[in-house]
Design an enzyme around this catalytic site. Sequence first.
Site, PDB file in Angstrom:
ATOM      1  N   TYR A 144      41.121  -1.502  17.542  1.00  0.00           N
ATOM      2  CA  TYR A 144      40.346  -2.293  16.291  1.00  0.00           C
ATOM      3  C   TYR A 144      39.706  -1.388  15.617  1.00  0.00           C
ATOM      4  CZ  TYR A 144      36.888  -5.704  14.362  1.00  0.00           C
ATOM      5  OH  TYR A 144      36.159  -6.334  13.589  1.00  0.00           O
ATOM      6  N   LYS A 148      40.308  -0.965  11.439  1.00  0.00           N
ATOM      7  CA  LYS A 148      39.306  -1.012  10.383  1.00  0.00           C
ATOM      8  C   LYS A 148      38.963  -0.040   9.580  1.00  0.00           C
ATOM      9  CE  LYS A 148      38.027  -5.492  10.814  1.00  0.00           C
ATOM     10  NZ  LYS A 148      37.941  -6.470   9.816  1.00  0.00           N
TER      11      LYS A 148
END
Length: 322
Positions: A144, A148
């Site tokens: 994740y 990002k």
Amino acid sequence: MAEKEGSTRRILVTGGSGLVGKAIERIVNEGEKRPDETWIFLSSRDGDLTNTAETKAVFEKHRPTHIIHLAAMVGGLFRNLKYNLDFWRNNVHINDNILHCAYEYGVQKVVSCLSTCIFPDKTSYPIDETMIHNGPPHHSNFGYSYAKRMIDVQNRGYHEQHGCMFTAVIPTNVFGPFDNYNIEDGHVLPGLIHKAYLAKSNGSAFSVFFLAEPMEQLLVSLDLAQLFIWVLREYKEIDPIILSVGEEDEVSIKEAAESIVECMDFKGEVIFDTSKSDGQFKKTASNSKLKKYLPEFRFTPFKQAIKESCDWFVANYDIARK
């Protein structure tokens, strides 16, 4: 991509049915909407943003001039630990589709949502906007986190190569109405609110899975919504900006749990279970850049925000995500 003076803005919010999207919708509907703005809030039912063709269909239908990009595959600590590859692949697909379609369809501005978990695990504190790429993130959610981070890389690329006004915000831990209250998959605070509700209903002990020491800068979703709208309208930098309460407002998991106990009027036993993983111990962020822009902005006091979140969950238990 200069904005035409006097033109109507069509503002598309991806992830519009989630925690932050619902907060933005509420702020807009309570008086923040301007006459020259049309707001469109998307949910996952409106298209699979990991799919390029479906993403293009969304752009064809709505023809946005501005985008607040919130859509993402998200989850709590234990889900991240189990599915790091899925978090990487799905979020990279979503972000690339949104940003490239925004470029192709001439969108004037995109504001994406990052997270403080993208910062290096081994770093000095407080962290600030210049430190995003200074080392690997915490191993628990590297998929994740790296996905990002790549939004920041793409924003710079689209600006340098095509002149696009693509930027991003970095909120700290957000909570509030319409959060994901799933105990296993959600984030710490909504999970604790749900556990306290069940413990009170069942007459059982309230078990807190995390050690007392880890610290959090907790930001209520309605405050973040106001700041998102300001960034969309006024912020002119490609470089991201941290949106957070101050370092002095950081609270421990123990303090947060005690506030939940008080707000839920829980009278039973509270147990701190130290057998579970704590994830990243600390990620204190500086909000000095935000304060330079908005020195008068006042965040909702933590205990007031906790009370409002607990009250919302109790009142909406049947429809809350859990």
